[in-house]
Design a protein around this motif. Sequence first.
Motif, PDB file in Angstrom:
ATOM      1  N   ILE A   1       0.917  -1.035  -0.114  1.00 35.79           N
ATOM      2  CA  ILE A   1      -0.011  -0.177   0.020  1.00 35.79           C
ATOM      3  C   ILE A   1       0.918   1.403  -0.055  1.00 35.79           C
ATOM      4  N   ALA A   2       0.700   2.192  -1.115  1.00 35.59           N
ATOM      5  CA  ALA A   2       1.528   3.347  -1.101  1.00 35.59           C
ATOM      6  C   ALA A   2       0.714   4.538  -1.391  1.00 35.59           C
ATOM      7  N   GLY A   3       1.272   5.697  -0.574  1.00 32.56           N
ATOM      8  CA  GLY A   3       0.507   6.713  -0.729  1.00 32.56           C
ATOM      9  C   GLY A   3       1.481   8.138  -1.048  1.00 32.56           C
ATOM     10  N   GLY A   4       1.270   8.336  -2.383  1.00 35.44           N
ATOM     11  CA  GLY A   4       2.304   9.532  -2.741  1.00 35.44           C
ATOM     12  C   GLY A   4       3.680   9.020  -3.227  1.00 35.44           C
ATOM     13  N   SER A   5       4.557   9.689  -2.458  1.00 38.66           N
ATOM     14  CA  SER A   5       5.885   9.194  -2.885  1.00 38.66           C
ATOM     15  C   SER A   5       6.427   8.014  -2.135  1.00 38.66           C
TER      16      SER A   5
ATOM     17  N   LEU B   1      -1.706  -1.334  -3.995  1.00 40.00           N
ATOM     18  CA  LEU B   1      -2.759  -0.264  -3.953  1.00 40.00           C
ATOM     19  C   LEU B   1      -2.068   0.948  -3.798  1.00 40.00           C
ATOM     20  N   TYR B   2      -2.022   1.889  -4.866  1.00 36.10           N
ATOM     21  CA  TYR B   2      -1.310   3.118  -4.803  1.00 36.10           C
ATOM     22  C   TYR B   2      -2.230   4.171  -4.788  1.00 36.10           C
ATOM     23  N   SER B   3      -2.432   4.991  -3.689  1.00 36.36           N
ATOM     24  CA  SER B   3      -3.013   6.300  -3.968  1.00 36.36           C
ATOM     25  C   SER B   3      -2.252   7.618  -4.015  1.00 36.36           C
ATOM     26  N   THR B   4      -2.640   8.240  -5.060  1.00 37.52           N
ATOM     27  CA  THR B   4      -1.917   9.503  -5.414  1.00 37.52           C
ATOM     28  C   THR B   4      -2.707  10.497  -6.064  1.00 37.52           C
ATOM     29  N   ARG B   5      -2.240  11.784  -6.079  1.00 33.40           N
ATOM     30  CA  ARG B   5      -2.690  12.706  -6.976  1.00 33.40           C
ATOM     31  C   ARG B   5      -2.273  12.451  -8.562  1.00 33.40           C
ATOM     32  N   SER B   6      -3.133  12.933  -9.392  1.00 33.55           N
ATOM     33  CA  SER B   6      -2.564  12.537 -11.029  1.00 33.55           C
ATOM     34  C   SER B   6      -1.425  13.418 -11.123  1.00 33.55           C
TER      35      SER B   6
ATOM     36  N   THR C   1       2.390  -8.533 -10.651  1.00 28.83           N
ATOM     37  CA  THR C   1       1.876  -7.414  -9.681  1.00 28.83           C
ATOM     38  C   THR C   1       0.500  -7.098 -10.216  1.00 28.83           C
ATOM     39  N   ALA C   2      -0.281  -7.159  -9.281  1.00 33.59           N
ATOM     40  CA  ALA C   2      -1.681  -6.488  -9.665  1.00 33.59           C
ATOM     41  C   ALA C   2      -1.778  -5.256  -9.114  1.00 33.59           C
ATOM     42  N   VAL C   3      -1.819  -4.122  -9.931  1.00 32.97           N
ATOM     43  CA  VAL C   3      -1.673  -2.609  -9.470  1.00 32.97           C
ATOM     44  C   VAL C   3      -3.146  -2.273  -9.592  1.00 32.97           C
ATOM     45  N   HIS C   4      -3.399  -1.731  -8.589  1.00 37.33           N
ATOM     46  CA  HIS C   4      -4.569  -0.678  -8.392  1.00 37.33           C
ATOM     47  C   HIS C   4      -4.485   0.648  -7.924  1.00 37.33           C
ATOM     48  N   VAL C   5      -4.688   1.675  -8.939  1.00 38.02           N
ATOM     49  CA  VAL C   5      -4.362   3.248  -8.672  1.00 38.02           C
ATOM     50  C   VAL C   5      -5.630   3.862  -8.345  1.00 38.02           C
ATOM     51  N   ARG C   6      -5.644   4.676  -7.404  1.00 42.47           N
ATOM     52  CA  ARG C   6      -6.684   5.696  -7.271  1.00 42.47           C
ATOM     53  C   ARG C   6      -6.085   7.209  -7.231  1.00 42.47           C
ATOM     54  N   GLU C   7      -6.617   7.843  -8.403  1.00 40.02           N
ATOM     55  CA  GLU C   7      -6.023   9.128  -8.554  1.00 40.02           C
ATOM     56  C   GLU C   7      -6.897   9.890  -7.486  1.00 40.02           C
TER      57      GLU C   7
ATOM     58  N   ILE D   1       2.093  -7.381   4.718  1.00 41.77           N
ATOM     59  CA  ILE D   1       1.569  -6.171   3.945  1.00 41.77           C
ATOM     60  C   ILE D   1       2.669  -5.123   4.445  1.00 41.77           C
ATOM     61  N   LEU D   2       3.075  -4.421   3.351  1.00 38.97           N
ATOM     62  CA  LEU D   2       4.174  -3.342   3.528  1.00 38.97           C
ATOM     63  C   LEU D   2       3.191  -2.144   3.117  1.00 38.97           C
ATOM     64  N   ILE D   3       3.532  -1.119   4.369  1.00 36.88           N
ATOM     65  CA  ILE D   3       2.822   0.313   3.641  1.00 36.88           C
ATOM     66  C   ILE D   3       3.858   1.322   3.760  1.00 36.88           C
ATOM     67  N   CYS D   4       3.682   2.575   3.007  1.00 37.14           N
ATOM     68  CA  CYS D   4       4.530   3.493   2.967  1.00 37.14           C
ATOM     69  C   CYS D   4       3.695   4.699   2.652  1.00 37.14           C
ATOM     70  N   GLY D   5       3.868   5.967   3.219  1.00 39.82           N
ATOM     71  CA  GLY D   5       3.220   7.130   2.971  1.00 39.82           C
ATOM     72  C   GLY D   5       3.377   8.332   3.819  1.00 39.82           C
ATOM     73  N   SER D   6       2.454   9.159   3.940  1.00 38.31           N
ATOM     74  CA  SER D   6       2.502  10.149   4.862  1.00 38.31           C
ATOM     75  C   SER D   6       2.035   9.495   6.211  1.00 38.31           C
ATOM     76  N   ARG D   7       2.497  10.351   7.167  1.00 39.03           N
ATOM     77  CA  ARG D   7       2.043   9.635   8.638  1.00 39.03           C
ATOM     78  C   ARG D   7       0.546   9.628   8.951  1.00 39.03           C
ATOM     79  N   ASP D   8      -0.014  10.336   8.363  1.00 41.20           N
ATOM     80  CA  ASP D   8      -1.767  10.174   8.475  1.00 41.20           C
ATOM     81  C   ASP D   8      -2.263   9.015   7.675  1.00 41.20           C
ATOM     82  N   PHE D   9      -1.580   8.993   6.587  1.00 44.18           N
ATOM     83  CA  PHE D   9      -2.025   7.645   5.382  1.00 44.18           C
ATOM     84  C   PHE D   9      -1.844   6.646   6.213  1.00 44.18           C
ATOM     85  N   VAL D  10      -0.351   6.541   6.486  1.00 44.20           N
ATOM     86  CA  VAL D  10      -0.125   5.139   6.839  1.00 44.20           C
ATOM     87  C   VAL D  10      -0.711   4.713   8.238  1.00 44.20           C
ATOM     88  N   ARG D  11      -0.990   5.580   9.272  1.00 43.81           N
ATOM     89  CA  ARG D  11      -1.801   5.383  10.588  1.00 43.81           C
ATOM     90  C   ARG D  11      -3.114   4.768  10.151  1.00 43.81           C
TER      91      ARG D  11
END
Length: 234
Positions: free
Chosen positions: A117-121, A145-150, A165-171, A193-203
């Motif tokens: 699970i990734a958020g942004g960078s 699962l990749y959550s990012t702005r377009s 790798t099954a890739v699911h992107v939410r812009e 499960i590995l998660i990386c992103g901003s503090r709020d996203f990861v929490r």
Amino acid sequence: MLIDPYTWHTVRIRRIVREATHAVTLVVTRPKAYSFIAGQHAIVRATIDGHSYTRQYSYASSPDETELHFTITRSPGGIVSSWAIDTAHPGDTLSVSQAFQGPLMYIASPGERIGLIAGGSGIAPLISHIRTWQSFDRPVQATLLYSTRSDSMCYRQELQNITNTAVHVRETDTEPRFDVESIRNSLSHQSIILICGSRDFVRDMRSVCVEIFPSTPVKAEAFTIDRFDEIHEP
């Protein structure tokens, strides 16, 4: 006397990949005998207008590549991220430290099922894992699962063409974020499960995963954004 805890290597920017309006990957020379593991990070030092700035960036390249990749998205008021996106050029030099351990270090087994699970960078250390797994004789079966702005999405073309790798992107500027049900449906039966992103996203993502997959290990890394730039924290 102060002891510098870093072993510095001078590297040169070979090329700059324009990932999106507000994201780039700096591709730099790799020092001789330089080693790291997917999920680790380095301290990167840049000199900008005569001032030295240090930031922590995860490796986006795999350990087998002959170059080092550092993917950077713009932070509001970020000196280093703005320099990387707006001003840096091939031929500019940086200093890169030795590799440091992080919570996303993980040695996968061939054929293992892994949720990402990734958020942004936060995509950077996870793409390092994905690139590493592509060389396995029996590839890891990953779901991302990749959550990012377009305007900040990285590796768009690579993620469209990647195998195993099954890739699911939410812009998120045009689409809803991943909810509990979409996470449950996508990441059932994973070994970790590995998660990386901003503090709020990861929490938030970690809380959901721990609740709906209580027997699945979760490893997470968050970064904070201050007025200077991105800083990764365990």
